[in-house]
Design an enzyme around this catalytic site. Structure first.
Site, PDB file in Angstrom:
ATOM      1  N   GLN A 168       0.798  -1.243   0.000  1.00 42.04           N
ATOM      2  CA  GLN A 168       0.000   0.000   0.000  1.00 42.04           C
ATOM      3  C   GLN A 168       0.832   1.295   0.000  1.00 42.04           C
ATOM      4  O   GLN A 168       0.516   2.224  -0.736  1.00 42.04           O
ATOM      5  CB  GLN A 168      -0.931  -0.010   1.214  1.00 42.04           C
ATOM      6  CG  GLN A 168      -1.848   1.197   1.289  1.00 42.04           C
ATOM      7  CD  GLN A 168      -2.740   1.122   2.507  1.00 42.04           C
ATOM      8  OE1 GLN A 168      -3.730   0.419   2.508  1.00 42.04           O
ATOM      9  NE2 GLN A 168      -2.384   1.826   3.556  1.00 42.04           N
ATOM     10  N   GLU A 210      -3.482   9.098  -1.468  1.00 43.15           N
ATOM     11  CA  GLU A 210      -2.771   9.928  -0.490  1.00 43.15           C
ATOM     12  C   GLU A 210      -1.707  10.801  -1.149  1.00 43.15           C
ATOM     13  O   GLU A 210      -0.819  11.328  -0.478  1.00 43.15           O
ATOM     14  CB  GLU A 210      -2.166   9.045   0.608  1.00 43.15           C
ATOM     15  CG  GLU A 210      -3.232   8.309   1.403  1.00 43.15           C
ATOM     16  CD  GLU A 210      -2.703   7.665   2.674  1.00 43.15           C
ATOM     17  OE1 GLU A 210      -1.551   7.871   3.048  1.00 43.15           O
ATOM     18  OE2 GLU A 210      -3.482   6.925   3.293  1.00 43.15           O
ATOM     19  N   ASP A 247       4.108   0.411   4.393  1.00 44.00           N
ATOM     20  CA  ASP A 247       2.851  -0.068   4.991  1.00 44.00           C
ATOM     21  C   ASP A 247       2.298  -1.081   4.022  1.00 44.00           C
ATOM     22  O   ASP A 247       1.859  -0.725   2.929  1.00 44.00           O
ATOM     23  CB  ASP A 247       1.855   1.077   5.226  1.00 44.00           C
ATOM     24  CG  ASP A 247       0.556   0.569   5.844  1.00 44.00           C
ATOM     25  OD1 ASP A 247       0.459  -0.658   6.109  1.00 44.00           O
ATOM     26  OD2 ASP A 247      -0.369   1.379   6.048  1.00 44.00           O
ATOM     27  N   ASP A 317      -1.187  -1.552  12.752  1.00 46.64           N
ATOM     28  CA  ASP A 317      -2.263  -0.598  12.426  1.00 46.64           C
ATOM     29  C   ASP A 317      -3.589  -1.351  12.557  1.00 46.64           C
ATOM     30  O   ASP A 317      -4.240  -1.302  13.609  1.00 46.64           O
ATOM     31  CB  ASP A 317      -2.020  -0.042  11.018  1.00 46.64           C
ATOM     32  CG  ASP A 317      -3.193   0.747  10.462  1.00 46.64           C
ATOM     33  OD1 ASP A 317      -4.107   1.074  11.233  1.00 46.64           O
ATOM     34  OD2 ASP A 317      -3.213   1.043   9.249  1.00 46.64           O
ATOM     35  N   LYS A 342      -4.928   6.165  15.018  1.00 45.84           N
ATOM     36  CA  LYS A 342      -5.915   6.828  14.155  1.00 45.84           C
ATOM     37  C   LYS A 342      -7.165   7.048  14.993  1.00 45.84           C
ATOM     38  O   LYS A 342      -7.795   6.073  15.447  1.00 45.84           O
ATOM     39  CB  LYS A 342      -6.276   5.927  12.976  1.00 45.84           C
ATOM     40  CG  LYS A 342      -5.175   5.732  11.938  1.00 45.84           C
ATOM     41  CD  LYS A 342      -5.576   4.562  11.044  1.00 45.84           C
ATOM     42  CE  LYS A 342      -4.767   4.460   9.779  1.00 45.84           C
ATOM     43  NZ  LYS A 342      -5.018   3.154   9.109  1.00 45.84           N
ATOM     44  N   ARG A 371      -5.943   9.262   7.687  1.00 40.59           N
ATOM     45  CA  ARG A 371      -6.603   8.211   6.921  1.00 40.59           C
ATOM     46  C   ARG A 371      -6.423   8.505   5.433  1.00 40.59           C
ATOM     47  O   ARG A 371      -6.017   9.603   5.061  1.00 40.59           O
ATOM     48  CB  ARG A 371      -8.130   8.151   7.224  1.00 40.59           C
ATOM     49  CG  ARG A 371      -8.525   7.877   8.648  1.00 40.59           C
ATOM     50  CD  ARG A 371      -7.981   6.623   9.262  1.00 40.59           C
ATOM     51  NE  ARG A 371      -8.108   5.386   8.518  1.00 40.59           N
ATOM     52  CZ  ARG A 371      -8.644   4.252   8.998  1.00 40.59           C
ATOM     53  NH1 ARG A 371      -9.142   4.222  10.219  1.00 40.59           N
ATOM     54  NH2 ARG A 371      -8.647   3.145   8.287  1.00 40.59           N
ATOM     55  N   SER A 372      -6.801   7.531   4.610  1.00 45.38           N
ATOM     56  CA  SER A 372      -6.689   7.787   3.162  1.00 45.38           C
ATOM     57  C   SER A 372      -7.762   8.772   2.696  1.00 45.38           C
ATOM     58  O   SER A 372      -7.535   9.530   1.758  1.00 45.38           O
ATOM     59  CB  SER A 372      -6.770   6.479   2.387  1.00 45.38           C
ATOM     60  OG  SER A 372      -7.883   5.721   2.803  1.00 45.38           O
ATOM     61  N   LYS A 393       2.403  10.423  10.349  1.00 41.27           N
ATOM     62  CA  LYS A 393       2.245   9.840   9.015  1.00 41.27           C
ATOM     63  C   LYS A 393       0.950  10.367   8.401  1.00 41.27           C
ATOM     64  O   LYS A 393      -0.124  10.067   8.930  1.00 41.27           O
ATOM     65  CB  LYS A 393       2.178   8.307   9.176  1.00 41.27           C
ATOM     66  CG  LYS A 393       1.871   7.543   7.922  1.00 41.27           C
ATOM     67  CD  LYS A 393       1.516   6.091   8.241  1.00 41.27           C
ATOM     68  CE  LYS A 393       1.120   5.357   6.985  1.00 41.27           C
ATOM     69  NZ  LYS A 393       0.223   4.224   7.227  1.00 41.27           N
TER      70      LYS A 393
HETATM   71  P1  PGA Z   1      -6.603   3.791   5.364  1.00 37.87           P
HETATM   72  O1  PGA Z   1      -5.052   3.725   5.047  1.00 37.87           O
HETATM   73  O2  PGA Z   1      -6.910   5.119   5.926  1.00 37.87           O
HETATM   74  O3  PGA Z   1      -7.234   3.542   4.027  1.00 37.87           O
HETATM   75  O4  PGA Z   1      -6.871   2.669   6.340  1.00 37.87           O
HETATM   76  C1  PGA Z   1      -4.054   4.216   5.895  1.00 37.87           C
HETATM   77  C2  PGA Z   1      -3.248   3.114   6.512  1.00 37.87           C
HETATM   78  O5  PGA Z   1      -3.492   1.911   6.265  1.00 37.87           O
HETATM   79  O6  PGA Z   1      -2.362   3.407   7.317  1.00 37.87           O
HETATM   80 ZN    ZN Z   2      -1.760   1.107   7.666  1.00 32.33          ZN
END
Ligand code: PGA
Ligand code: ZN
Length: 433
Positions: A168, A210, A247, A317, A342, A371-372, A393
């Site tokens: 990712q 992102e 990640d 995560d 998060k 978040r994304s 991050k």
């Molecule tokens: P997400 O990605 O906000 O889509 O979960 C961010 C991450 O995985 O750190």
């Molecule tokens: Zn992550």
């Protein structure tokens, strides 16, 4: 404090706004009885963990693709607001406890974690306004601050680029820098260099969710090779000035107990897949890996932490979902050595602070993360500085929903300078020597 001196919540307004993917989300504004107010917007993930608190979406046919959040907003209007009006805005723990009790479920599925979090964050902002201080200052009374070291995305994959690659995030940590501006300069140079390489090789599709480059690769390892080349082309020494942070968000390609590297058409059993990750860690200047395994493959987590945890940051995560209880199990079982933070995974400010405190107490590295699906809200920059978390991050070095957070760190630094408060860039603990 006597009740007459407390600033009380007078009302809450909540409404729909839109995130960086154009999806509906919630903005809440908390009004105080002295005329001040605070507001906040909740973000939204794409590669969400199975154990995250529930984001309540209406699922109303084709109306905004089923993603509208009107039920959550009604919950704020009809259930949360009447319960919070009259409460002291400075008592964040009492406010959050009240909302959690009103919801009554383990994953905030009745009122919606998005409803609860919007109000929780807006209360924190209103409390800071009430005290006439920036949010980070309200969160910490210390006189020395650490500017969290950034983890910045260069290439975006997985659920953030329609599976163009399985991994990712290909990110960098500029641990050779001694100031935030140096980190930003290195990032600027490496981001530009990576873009030039991808363009010259005809492998650049665009930018992912992102803001990192959306690539066209045949293997996941190509991302590592491009990153090393970009670091060198920009004039830096990989592994000395700057390291690679991945990640993998591995739950996204974990099926029936196996790991599917789809772009390579390889289906790996856990031991074969483990060897791939171990060989990357041995052969590339990787200083950090997040979610290298699915959250239920705890045996692989433990093995990697045992073998590499002394020299590489290993971040949970989806594994921990900002949940203090889960984190403590991971501390006990030595599943990892770091935790991603998060707010919307757990759904309230107080529980997020508890998770960060537990991490710091047990020598786990907290990494405050976006978040994304992000917004113009820069709350998390204050959370990272105010809790002395040490790492931050928020995605790549483009797109305003990302830059607003990187820029907020600069604003916080300016404030610290003006106030004559000491600060330094946080040190990265796993820098290879
Ligand atoms: P997400 O990605 O906000 O889509 O979960 C961010 C991450 O995985 O750190
Ligand atoms: Zn992550």
């Amino acid at each position: 404090m006597s009740t007459e001196l407390m600033t009380k919540i007078k009302g809450i307004k909540a409404f729909t706004v839109f995130d960086s993917r154009g999806y509906p989300t919630i903005e809440a504004r908390v009004l105080l009885d002295n005329g001040k107010s605070g507001s906040a917007i909740v973000p939204s993930g794409a590669s969400t963990g199975k154990l995250e608190a529930l984001e309540l979406r209406d699922g109303r046919g084709n109306y905004f693709g089923g993603k509208s959040v009107e039920n959550a907003i009604h919950n704020i209007d009809d259930i949360i607001t009447p319960a919070l009006v009259g409460m002291s805005v400075t008592d964040q723990a009492a406010i959050d406890t009240r909302m959690i009790a009103l919801d009554g479920t383990v994953n905030k599925s009745k009122l919606g974690a998005n409803a609860i979090l919007a109000v929780s964050m807006a209360c924190a902002q209103a409390a800071a306004r009430d005290q006439d201080v920036p949010l980070f200052r309200m969160l910490s009374q210390k006189n020395h601050f650490e500017i969290p070291i950034p983890e910045i995305q260069i290439i975006g994959g997985g659920a953030h680029s329609a599976g163009s690659i399985d991994v990712q995030d290909f990110m960098i940590i500029c641990y050779g820098a001694s100031t935030l501006m140096e980190v930003y300069e290195m990032t600027f140079n490496i981001y530009q260099a990576a873009g030039r390489i991808l363009q010259q090789q005809g492998r650049l599709v665009g930018v992912a969710d992102e803001g990192g480059f959306w690539p066209r690769f045949n293997t996941n390892e190509e991302g590592l090779q491009i990153l090393v080349q970009a670091m060198k082309n920009a004039g830096y020494k990989p592994g000395e000035d700057v390291g690679i942070s991945l990640d993998l968000a591995a739950a996204e390609y974990h099926r029936d107990g196996k790991y599917a590297f789809n772009i390579e058409e390889r289906l790996l059993d856990p031991s074969e897949y483990y060897e791939v990750i171990a060989s990357w860690l041995n052969n590339y200047p990787i200083c950090s890996v997040e979610d290298p395994f699915a959250e239920d493959d705890v045996e692989s987590w433990k093995k990697l932490t045992d073998e590499f945890g002394g020299k590489v940051q290993i971040i949970g995560d989806d594994l921990f979902v900002t949940n203090k209880e889960r984190l403590l199990r991971g501390v006990e079982g030595k599943w990892a050595n770091s935790v991603l933070i998060k707010l919307n995974q757990i759904g309230s400010v107080s529980e997020t602070l508890d998770c960060i405190d537990a991490a710091l107490e047990h020598n786990f590295q907290p990494v405050v993360s976006a978040r994304s699906g992000e917004t113009e809200d820069s709350f998390i920059a204050h959370l990272a500085v105010g809790t002395h978390a040490g790492q931050f991050k928020v995605g790549s070095w483009t797109r305003s929903e990302r830059m607003v957070k990187w820029n907020e760190l600069l604003r916080i630094q300016e404030y610290l300078k003006v106030q004559n408060l000491e600060y330094s860039l946080s040190k990265f603990r796993w820098k290879k020597v």
